[in-house]
Design a protein around this motif. Structure first.
Motif, short mmCIF file in Angstrom:
data_model
loop_
_atom_site.label_atom_id
_atom_site.label_comp_id
_atom_site.label_asym_id
_atom_site.label_seq_id
_atom_site.Cartn_x
_atom_site.Cartn_y
_atom_site.Cartn_z
N VAL A 155 66.91 56.22 64.08
CA VAL A 155 65.76 56.96 64.63
C VAL A 155 65.22 58.01 63.66
N LYS A 156 65.66 57.97 62.42
CA LYS A 156 65.11 58.90 61.43
C LYS A 156 63.60 58.68 61.30
N GLY B 259 55.92 53.45 58.69
CA GLY B 259 56.73 52.26 58.52
C GLY B 259 55.94 50.98 58.30
N TRP B 260 56.59 49.85 58.60
CA TRP B 260 56.05 48.52 58.33
C TRP B 260 55.27 47.95 59.52
N PHE C 207 64.07 43.80 68.79
CA PHE C 207 65.32 44.56 68.72
C PHE C 207 65.57 45.13 70.11
N LEU C 208 66.80 45.00 70.60
CA LEU C 208 67.14 45.50 71.93
C LEU C 208 68.43 46.32 71.88
N PRO D 59 60.44 54.03 61.81
CA PRO D 59 60.23 53.46 60.47
C PRO D 59 61.51 53.12 59.73
N ALA D 60 62.67 53.59 60.23
CA ALA D 60 63.92 53.36 59.51
C ALA D 60 64.27 51.88 59.39
N PHE D 61 63.70 51.02 60.24
CA PHE D 61 64.03 49.59 60.19
C PHE D 61 63.34 48.88 59.02
N GLY D 62 62.33 49.49 58.45
CA GLY D 62 61.72 48.95 57.24
C GLY D 62 61.22 47.53 57.40
#
Length: 485
Positions: free
Chosen positions: A187-188, A258-259, A333-334, A421-424
């Protein structure tokens, strides 16, 4: 015949029959769909998405956002036949910086709550459970600890988060801490609410691991290092002339993180390049590509301003329809065992369409391009009898056009990764994104020669009803500043 195939067949027949009503539908050498072999590859879309994400957090009016807009301007301006202009708005921008939390020791902060007040404040930490209003009696001079709302998708929490920040300001709280049920690393940089309303108290997000360090009753210091600065932000309007000056308007916002938020700009660039390569005879209508500002600072929502302008001129016959593209190619994502994990499936998405012809073109395109887990819908809210339109929301910025009674389609998803956005890059499947953009392009191609009255369907009667005094949707934008008390 299976129902889905029956709908698709009806859609093909409907759109094909409507195309036969205009001579430009059969221009020599103009294909009925996009040629997949010449369209931007998934690799190209990923590279464009990487460039957009590479500008970092594109807070409205920030240096990163301005650099992205300038890059988009250069990319659009180099396309043959395309002209680009800007539409500017003055704002008080919020330049994000790190958050700070000291409560019995330093506590890692995942990020500042967007538009929370800069500064450093202290008070007793008080936990207020979900459903407990923040009031002067329970929060004055205190740091309020809240759990992130327990909802199916994170974006649904925005109204609750906004209300907590507004109420904390009215209550004279020292600050607000929102604790996620997911770890710090996931969650950053989380960015929601995205209303763009400047709040009166500092607020921070913490991950589940950091939340374990927080004990109610502890003297706590909270801080946000950010800046509030007068600025000017701008939308881009790239125009590609067609045989007619009547326009198809494609829209996506430029500010984002993010993406995922906002990769609709990538789709617009790819579609602009495709249509610019076509000979003029293959473009029955002019196409406008709107790269709108203000979605992360919604008092300056560029899509709303564009929708108002189109509404004012629609009856003159200058606009055919609008199409909004947001959050494409997203993976699902869950929550699983305290963290967000990929399911291996695509995130559910909606393709909203406000008339039968628009809905038929959407279903036909989705079926042809094998885009799964996508539903063609008339709206995301409950219909209100007597209101025009009965359903106001298209789930995102498509709402602005539809609620102004512009014939509208909108493609959108709302994954957990939307504001995380941390998932990139792992948040986006670019092969799927390509199928979605191809489907969008196919629908635009099919609708380009169809008479605007056929495209509009019920919108025409709804506009007449609105003119006669029928209730319609609200077009109010969020305030620039939250109330004080």
């Amino acid at each position: 015949m299976r129902p889905a195939r029956c709908v698709a067949f009806i859609g093909v027949v409907t759109v094909f029959a409507l195309q036969l009503t205009t001579p430009s539908a059969v221009a020599t050498g103009c294909g009925p769909t996009i040629d997949e072999q010449t369209f931007a590859s998934a690799k190209k879309l990923r590279a464009l998405n990487a460039t957009v994400a590479g500008f970092g957090v594109r807070a409205t009016g920030s240096p990163n956002h301005n650099r992205l807009i300038s890059w988009l301007e250069r990319e659009a301006d180099r396309l043959p036949g395309v002209s680009v202009r800007s539409e500017s708005s003055a704002i008080t921008r919020w330049q994000p910086g790190p958050g700070f939390l000291l409560s019995g020791g330093a506590v890692p902060v995942a990020g500042a709550i967007p538009y929370s007040a800069p500064g450093l404040r202290s008070g007793e930490l008080v936990h207020l459970p979900a459903g407990t209003p923040i009031t002067p009696e329970n929060a004055h001079n205190k740091v309020v600890l809240r759990a992130f709302p327990a909802l199916d998708r994170g974006y649904l929490a925005e109204p609750l988060l906004d209300q907590d920040m507004v109420d904390a300001g009215k209550a004279g709280a020292a600050g607000v801490v929102i604790a996620f049920p997911f770890p710090h690393e996931q969650v950053k940089g989380y960015w929601d609410p995205h209303l763009g309303t400047h709040y009166r108290v500092p607020g921070v997000f913490v991950g589940s691991d950091a939340a374990l360090k927080l004990t109610p009753g502890t003297h706590t210091t909270i801080g946000v290092l950010a800046a509030r600065i007068p600025a000017v932000t701008r939308s881009l309007v790239a125009t590609l002339p067609g045989l007619s000056s009547e326009r198809i308007v494609l829209d996506a916002n430029t500010d984002g993180v993010g993406w995922v938020q906002e990769n609709g700009t990538v789709a617009l660039l790819a579609l602009a390049e495709h249509f610019a390569r076509q000979p003029l005879r293959c473009r029955p209508r002019t196409i406008e590509f709107v790269f709108a500002t203000g979605h992360l600072h919604r008092p300056a929502e560029g899509s709303e301003f564009k929708a108002r302008a189109l509404d004012a001129e629609y009856d003159s016959g200058s606009v055919a329809f609008a199409f909004v593209l947001e959050h494409l190619g997203t993976r699902e994502f869950l929550p699983t065992n305290g963290s967000l994990q990929p399911t291996g499936l695509a995130e559910f998405s909606g393709w909203f369409a406000g008339s039968p012809v628009l809905a038929a073109s959407a279903q036909t395109a989705l079926t042809a391009r094998e885009v799964d887990r996508t539903f063609v819908l008339p709206g995301s809210d409950l219909p209100v009898p007597g209101r025009v339109p009965p359903q106001c929301s298209f789930g995102g910025i498509g709402t602005h056009f539809h609620s102004h009674l512009i014939p509208t389609m909108a493609m959108i998803s709302g994954p957990w990764t939307l504001w995380a956005p941390a998932f990139g890059a792992q948040a986006v499947d670019h092969e799927r994104m390509r199928r979605q953009v191809l489907a969008a392009g196919d629908a635009i191609t099919a609708l380009a020669p169809v008479p605007r009255t056929e495209i509009a369907g019920p919108y025409l009667a709804q506009r007449q009803q609105r003119a006669a005094g029928a209730p319609t949707c609200s077009h109010d934008l969020p305030p620039e500043w939250a109330p004080r008390r």
